[in-house]
Design a protein around this motif. Structure first.
Motif, PDB file in Angstrom:
ATOM      1  N   PRO A   1      49.253  36.106  27.639  1.00 29.01           N
ATOM      2  CA  PRO A   1      48.766  34.881  26.998  1.00 29.01           C
ATOM      3  C   PRO A   1      48.671  33.719  27.988  1.00 29.01           C
ATOM      4  O   PRO A   1      47.750  32.889  27.893  1.00 29.01           O
ATOM      5  N   TYR A   2      49.616  33.637  28.913  1.00 27.68           N
ATOM      6  CA  TYR A   2      49.577  32.573  29.925  1.00 27.68           C
ATOM      7  C   TYR A   2      48.269  32.629  30.718  1.00 27.68           C
ATOM      8  O   TYR A   2      47.623  31.595  30.954  1.00 27.68           O
ATOM      9  N   LYS A   3      47.863  33.829  31.135  1.00 25.98           N
ATOM     10  CA  LYS A   3      46.629  33.947  31.915  1.00 25.98           C
ATOM     11  C   LYS A   3      45.421  33.533  31.084  1.00 25.98           C
ATOM     12  O   LYS A   3      44.540  32.813  31.563  1.00 25.98           O
ATOM     13  N   HIS A   4      45.377  33.977  29.833  1.00 28.05           N
ATOM     14  CA  HIS A   4      44.234  33.635  28.998  1.00 28.05           C
ATOM     15  C   HIS A   4      44.104  32.136  28.806  1.00 28.05           C
ATOM     16  O   HIS A   4      43.013  31.574  28.905  1.00 28.05           O
ATOM     17  N   GLU A   5      45.232  31.482  28.554  1.00 26.87           N
ATOM     18  CA  GLU A   5      45.187  30.060  28.251  1.00 26.87           C
ATOM     19  C   GLU A   5      45.035  29.200  29.497  1.00 26.87           C
ATOM     20  O   GLU A   5      44.260  28.230  29.501  1.00 26.87           O
ATOM     21  N   THR A   6      45.755  29.564  30.564  1.00 28.47           N
ATOM     22  CA  THR A   6      45.872  28.677  31.720  1.00 28.47           C
ATOM     23  C   THR A   6      44.929  29.039  32.865  1.00 28.47           C
ATOM     24  O   THR A   6      44.365  28.152  33.515  1.00 28.47           O
ATOM     25  N   VAL A   7      44.766  30.321  33.129  1.00 28.13           N
ATOM     26  CA  VAL A   7      43.972  30.752  34.290  1.00 28.13           C
ATOM     27  C   VAL A   7      42.506  30.956  33.908  1.00 28.13           C
ATOM     28  O   VAL A   7      41.604  30.493  34.618  1.00 28.13           O
ATOM     29  N   LEU A   8      42.262  31.659  32.790  1.00 31.74           N
ATOM     30  CA  LEU A   8      40.887  31.874  32.348  1.00 31.74           C
ATOM     31  C   LEU A   8      40.394  30.662  31.557  1.00 31.74           C
ATOM     32  O   LEU A   8      39.460  29.989  31.962  1.00 31.74           O
ATOM     33  N   GLY A   9      41.048  30.392  30.412  1.00 33.40           N
ATOM     34  CA  GLY A   9      40.731  29.190  29.645  1.00 33.40           C
ATOM     35  C   GLY A   9      39.246  29.036  29.399  1.00 33.40           C
ATOM     36  O   GLY A   9      38.552  29.969  28.994  1.00 33.40           O
ATOM     37  N   ASP A  10      38.735  27.826  29.641  1.00 32.16           N
ATOM     38  CA  ASP A  10      37.300  27.549  29.547  1.00 32.16           C
ATOM     39  C   ASP A  10      36.727  27.297  30.939  1.00 32.16           C
ATOM     40  O   ASP A  10      35.804  26.497  31.108  1.00 32.16           O
ATOM     41  N   ARG A  11      37.255  27.999  31.904  1.00 29.76           N
ATOM     42  CA  ARG A  11      36.879  27.778  33.297  1.00 29.76           C
ATOM     43  C   ARG A  11      35.671  28.619  33.709  1.00 29.76           C
ATOM     44  O   ARG A  11      35.332  29.609  33.060  1.00 29.76           O
ATOM     45  N   GLU A  12      35.079  28.212  34.828  1.00 35.48           N
ATOM     46  CA  GLU A  12      33.985  28.955  35.430  1.00 35.48           C
ATOM     47  C   GLU A  12      34.352  29.267  36.877  1.00 35.48           C
ATOM     48  O   GLU A  12      34.999  28.455  37.548  1.00 35.48           O
ATOM     49  N   TYR A  13      33.955  30.452  37.333  1.00 36.82           N
ATOM     50  CA  TYR A  13      34.274  30.885  38.688  1.00 36.82           C
ATOM     51  C   TYR A  13      33.030  31.462  39.346  1.00 36.82           C
ATOM     52  O   TYR A  13      32.145  32.004  38.662  1.00 36.82           O
ATOM     53  N   THR A  14      33.004  31.369  40.659  1.00 35.62           N
ATOM     54  CA  THR A  14      31.998  32.087  41.446  1.00 35.62           C
ATOM     55  C   THR A  14      32.736  33.027  42.382  1.00 35.62           C
ATOM     56  O   THR A  14      33.635  32.612  43.111  1.00 35.62           O
ATOM     57  N   ILE A  15      32.380  34.296  42.335  1.00 36.79           N
ATOM     58  CA  ILE A  15      32.993  35.310  43.198  1.00 36.79           C
ATOM     59  C   ILE A  15      31.927  35.816  44.151  1.00 36.79           C
ATOM     60  O   ILE A  15      30.870  36.303  43.720  1.00 36.79           O
ATOM     61  N   GLU A  16      32.198  35.679  45.435  1.00 37.38           N
ATOM     62  CA  GLU A  16      31.241  36.101  46.462  1.00 37.38           C
ATOM     63  C   GLU A  16      31.665  37.436  47.059  1.00 37.38           C
ATOM     64  O   GLU A  16      32.837  37.674  47.338  1.00 37.38           O
ATOM     65  N   ALA A  17      30.708  38.319  47.246  1.00 38.79           N
ATOM     66  CA  ALA A  17      30.919  39.589  47.930  1.00 38.79           C
ATOM     67  C   ALA A  17      29.779  39.752  48.924  1.00 38.79           C
ATOM     68  O   ALA A  17      28.774  39.029  48.853  1.00 38.79           O
ATOM     69  N   PRO A  18      29.901  40.686  49.873  1.00 38.59           N
ATOM     70  CA  PRO A  18      28.860  40.808  50.901  1.00 38.59           C
ATOM     71  C   PRO A  18      27.453  40.999  50.345  1.00 38.59           C
ATOM     72  O   PRO A  18      26.497  40.425  50.881  1.00 38.59           O
ATOM     73  N   ASP A  19      27.300  41.778  49.293  1.00 36.02           N
ATOM     74  CA  ASP A  19      25.963  42.097  48.793  1.00 36.02           C
ATOM     75  C   ASP A  19      25.702  41.602  47.380  1.00 36.02           C
ATOM     76  O   ASP A  19      24.669  41.926  46.785  1.00 36.02           O
ATOM     77  N   ALA A  20      26.643  40.833  46.821  1.00 30.09           N
ATOM     78  CA  ALA A  20      26.458  40.383  45.449  1.00 30.09           C
ATOM     79  C   ALA A  20      27.233  39.103  45.203  1.00 30.09           C
ATOM     80  O   ALA A  20      28.191  38.786  45.917  1.00 30.09           O
ATOM     81  N   ARG A  21      26.811  38.379  44.174  1.00 36.23           N
ATOM     82  CA  ARG A  21      27.507  37.158  43.743  1.00 36.23           C
ATOM     83  C   ARG A  21      27.680  37.234  42.226  1.00 36.23           C
ATOM     84  O   ARG A  21      26.763  37.634  41.503  1.00 36.23           O
ATOM     85  N   CYS A  22      28.867  36.829  41.764  1.00 34.99           N
ATOM     86  CA  CYS A  22      29.163  36.855  40.332  1.00 34.99           C
ATOM     87  C   CYS A  22      29.505  35.450  39.850  1.00 34.99           C
ATOM     88  O   CYS A  22      30.416  34.816  40.385  1.00 34.99           O
ATOM     89  N   GLU A  23      28.760  34.977  38.882  1.00 39.48           N
ATOM     90  CA  GLU A  23      29.090  33.733  38.185  1.00 39.48           C
ATOM     91  C   GLU A  23      29.843  34.121  36.913  1.00 39.48           C
ATOM     92  O   GLU A  23      29.327  34.847  36.066  1.00 39.48           O
ATOM     93  N   TRP A  24      31.090  33.627  36.789  1.00 44.44           N
ATOM     94  CA  TRP A  24      32.010  34.073  35.743  1.00 44.44           C
ATOM     95  C   TRP A  24      32.287  32.896  34.816  1.00 44.44           C
ATOM     96  O   TRP A  24      32.788  31.856  35.250  1.00 44.44           O
ATOM     97  N   TYR A  25      31.968  33.059  33.523  1.00 46.68           N
ATOM     98  CA  TYR A  25      32.137  31.990  32.540  1.00 46.68           C
ATOM     99  C   TYR A  25      33.098  32.454  31.448  1.00 46.68           C
ATOM    100  O   TYR A  25      32.943  33.552  30.895  1.00 46.68           O
ATOM    101  N   ASN A  26      34.084  31.600  31.121  1.00 46.01           N
ATOM    102  CA  ASN A  26      35.085  31.926  30.107  1.00 46.01           C
ATOM    103  C   ASN A  26      35.034  30.926  28.950  1.00 46.01           C
ATOM    104  O   ASN A  26      34.749  29.741  29.153  1.00 46.01           O
ATOM    105  N   HIS A  27      35.357  31.423  27.760  1.00 44.85           N
ATOM    106  CA  HIS A  27      35.607  30.533  26.623  1.00 44.85           C
ATOM    107  C   HIS A  27      36.837  31.045  25.897  1.00 44.85           C
ATOM    108  O   HIS A  27      36.854  32.177  25.391  1.00 44.85           O
TER     109      HIS A  27
END
Length: 253
Positions: free
Chosen positions: A146-172
């Motif tokens: 529950p801590y991760k869901h509320e505090t780390v993921l929450g309503d945050r957005e992340y960008t994860i970069e990899a050598p051949d791909a990029r991930c835009e990560w959206y949470n609600h």
């Protein structure tokens, strides 16, 4: 939830995962509770790094996943290692899976059981795991907290970069429902192709998980931090549980 096209990018974005440490802990728990060989099922096996390690450690492994794309990636890895013939891969929903016999152990990692929800579905998955488990069989699985869901993921957005791909990560985050809705936009950089995945994670309290395990015949043995494999902390982002089956289905009946 079953990953589609994201399966082909999963390993690229999961590069920081310490599979060796995870394997050492899981294998250690299995051995500590007397399961050093025999049939083992990996629930939500995904692209299968842990699956392959367990197979190489001498277990007869069944890999279960709802994503044919994930299993395709795992099959290619097994072929490269020359151990495909030692694995049984089943494309099934865990809540209704059919293993065609009993197993000595079940493992599930990287949040598979968070994706099985809400609570009644989570309980179905635990019940189905229990149904195929031998007496004294060992169940090792993790959950995001529950801590991760509320505090780390929450309503945050992340960008994860990899050598051949990029991930835009959206949470609600929905605290009333106890879940996080997640949307991924993955760009294949060489081609510019964009694919989208949507899924939902549910989370549960530590006491509730213990109650469910007991309800379906498991004795709770341990819960540790799923990243450090040490003691639980208020800010632990993942729990990893060990439980042992108290009886066979025939004894229960």
């Amino acid at each position: 939830m079953a990953y589609g096209e994201f399966a082909y990018f999963y390993d690229e974005f999961n590069g920081e995962a310490d599979y060796q440490a995870l394997f050492r802990y899981v294998h250690g728990q299995l051995c500590e509770h007397g399961v050093q060989d025999g049939i083992l099922v990996d629930l939500g096996c995904g692209t299968g790094d842990l699956t392959l390690m367990l197979s190489q450690a001498g277990y007869d492994v069944i890999g279960v996943d709802g994503s044919p794309e994930m299993l395709s990636v795992l099959r290619e890895k097994a072929d490269e290692l020359g151990i495909h013939s030692r694995l049984l891969l089943l494309c099934q929903d865990i809540t209704g899976m059919e293993l065609y016999g009993t197993v000595r152990a079940a493992v599930s990692t990287f949040d598979t059981f968070n994706h099985i929800g809400p609570a009644e579905q989570f309980e179905k998955a635990v019940r189905q795991t229990a149904f195929f488990m031998e007496k004294d069989g060992v169940f090792v699985f993790d959950l995001n907290t529950p801590y991760k869901h509320e505090t780390v993921l929450g309503d945050r957005e992340y960008t994860i970069e990899a050598p051949d791909a990029r991930c835009e990560w959206y949470n609600h985050y929905d605290p009333a429902a106890g879940c996080v809705d997640i949307r991924l936009e993955i760009t294949d950089l060489p081609s510019g192709e964009v694919v989208e995945e949507k899924f939902r994670e549910y989370t549960y309290t530590l006491e509730y998980v213990k109650q469910v395990l007991d309800r379906y015949g498991f004795t709770f043995c341990a819960a540790v931090d799923g990243e450090t494999f040490g003691e639980l902390r208020p800010e632990s982002q993942r729990w990893i549980f060990t439980a042992v089956k108290r009886y066979t289905q025939e004894e229960k009946q």
